[in-house]
Design a protein around this motif. Structure first.
Motif, PDB file in Angstrom:
ATOM      1  N   HIS A  63       6.804  -5.893  -0.714  1.00  0.00           N
ATOM      2  CA  HIS A  63       5.362  -5.849  -0.425  1.00  0.00           C
ATOM      3  C   HIS A  63       5.124  -5.455   1.030  1.00  0.00           C
ATOM      4  CE1 HIS A  63       3.695  -7.976  -4.063  1.00  0.00           C
ATOM      5  NE2 HIS A  63       4.987  -8.183  -4.201  1.00  0.00           N
ATOM      6  N   THR A  64       3.835  -5.220   1.336  1.00  0.00           N
ATOM      7  CA  THR A  64       3.393  -5.086   2.728  1.00  0.00           C
ATOM      8  C   THR A  64       2.234  -6.054   2.911  1.00  0.00           C
ATOM      9  OG1 THR A  64       1.604  -3.485   2.439  1.00  0.00           O
ATOM     10  CG2 THR A  64       3.832  -2.590   2.532  1.00  0.00           C
TER      11      THR A  64
ATOM     12  N   HIS B 229       1.529  -4.277  -5.876  1.00  0.00           N
ATOM     13  CA  HIS B 229       0.198  -3.960  -5.353  1.00  0.00           C
ATOM     14  C   HIS B 229       0.187  -2.452  -5.053  1.00  0.00           C
ATOM     15  CE1 HIS B 229       0.016  -8.419  -4.235  1.00  0.00           C
ATOM     16  NE2 HIS B 229      -0.765  -8.204  -5.275  1.00  0.00           N
TER      17      HIS B 229
ATOM     18  N   GLU C 277       0.602  -0.790  -1.533  1.00  0.00           N
ATOM     19  CA  GLU C 277       1.651  -1.270  -0.616  1.00  0.00           C
ATOM     20  C   GLU C 277       2.880  -0.370  -0.760  1.00  0.00           C
ATOM     21  OE1 GLU C 277      -0.012  -5.848  -0.774  1.00  0.00           O
ATOM     22  OE2 GLU C 277       2.096  -5.480  -1.251  1.00  0.00           O
TER      23      GLU C 277
ATOM     24  N   ARG D  26      -5.025  -1.731  -4.578  1.00  0.00           N
ATOM     25  CA  ARG D  26      -4.129  -2.853  -4.811  1.00  0.00           C
ATOM     26  C   ARG D  26      -4.114  -3.272  -6.286  1.00  0.00           C
ATOM     27  NH1 ARG D  26      -2.661  -7.454  -1.639  1.00  0.00           N
ATOM     28  NH2 ARG D  26      -2.735  -9.425  -2.753  1.00  0.00           N
TER      29      ARG D  26
HETATM   30 ZN   LIG Z   1       1.550  -7.341  -2.018  1.00  0.00          ZN
END
Ligand SMILES: [Zn+2]
Length: 314
Positions: A134-135, A49, A52, A91
């Motif tokens: 990820h975040t 994404h 992130e 994203r």
């Molecule tokens: Zn993500």
């Protein structure tokens, strides 16, 4: 194709995944680090994404800060998978698709599916296992946590526990995710989630980096790494988003990673005159594994992600 790197060396390559409007190649930067000794091949991917970013810093620390002289096997490091999303600060990809919903991709499919196919066939498929960073999504924050299918993938479950992450969250895979596609190909993957989009949060980055190194040690790639003393690891078996009942200004009374008991006040919604209108309490004991970062809510907005503790994977 990724380069055949001799033992003890590293190589930077640019994997072509698309072409721009000006017919220039669009490439994903990949670094391959091969240890002197034999061992597994593993990938660490970030920014699937494009917004992130904490994982980008984790991969950079792996590239430039960590002593990998004792590495056994080969690391394939991808600081930015979704290069188009990152450069456009979003994203998604320019065709507005989510890269993490189209794996393993399709060489004849949409722009996003082609991108996924190249990453999957060149980076993921040659590996024995992998780690995807990820975040939380935009305007939310996650406590540092590792996600794996604790019942469906014993190898991923063992990696998740060995990571020493403060929260091990049981999460079935989503259709089209890198984690599911890799798992279906026999490549166990754990996902780390930590912090917020559009930020480098040094504490989160430091925590996730230690977790990544512990996973590599667990899989035999860093035999010299001393085990970390993890005081408490919470295994979360169920998660649910608690949602605002009334619109207004949010007074959040809990923090990320905090334990709450049934009946504890989690937040109040305040009207513009400053009068409290609605206070929401915890429906059960649990842990705050995620929360909104926006202090304004409409009814139905997700406010607190509550995790319920359960047994560790057997
Ligand atoms: Zn993500």
């Amino acid at each position: 194709m990724l380069p055949d790197v001799p033992p003890g060396e590293r190589a930077d390559v640019r994997l072509k995944v698309s072409e721009s409007y000006l017919a220039a190649p669009i490439t994903v930067p990949v670094t391959v680090i091969r240890g002197e000794a034999d061992g597994p091949t593993a990938f660490v991917t970030a920014a699937v994404h494009g917004d992130e970013l904490n994982g980008v810093a984790v991969v950079h620390d792996l590239l430039y800060e960590v002593d990998l002289a004792d590495l056994h096997g080969t690391l394939v490091l991808v600081p930015v998978v979704n290069v188009l999303g990152l450069t456009q600060r979003t994203r998604y990809l320019p065709d507005r698709r989510d890269l993490n919903r189209v794996f393993p991709g399709d060489p004849d499919g949409s722009a996003t599916a082609r991108h996924a196919h190249l990453v999957f066939s060149e980076v993921v498929a040659p590996c024995d296992f992998g780690i995807d960073l990820h975040t939380a999504t935009s305007r939310r924050a996650n406590a540092p946590q590792v996600r794996a299918d604790l019942d469906g993938s014993p190898a991923a479950a063992a990696m998740a526990v060995a990571s020493g992450a403060p929260f091990v969250v049981h999460a079935r895979t989503r259709r089209g995710s890198l984690r599911r596609a890799a798992g279906a190909a026999g490549i166990p993957v754990v996902v780390f989630e930590g912090g917020e989009a559009f930020k480098f949060e040094r504490r989160v980055v430091a925590t996730v980096l230690e977790c990544v190194l512990d996973v590599l040690a667990h899989r035999g790639m860093l035999p010299g790494r001393a085990p970390r003393n993890v005081e408490r690891q919470v295994v979360v078996r169920q998660t649910r988003w608690l949602r605002a009942r009334m619109g207004g200004i949010l007074d959040l009374r809990v923090g990320l990673g905090q334990a709450v008991a049934a009946g504890d006040e989690l937040w109040s919604t305040i009207n513009p005159f400053g009068r409290e209108r609605n206070t929401v309490t915890a429906p059960a004991d649990g842990w705050v594994i995620g929360a909104t970062t926006l202090p304004l809510v409409n009814p139905g907005d997700a406010v607190v992600h509550l995790g319920t503790e359960g047994p560790a994977p057997s």
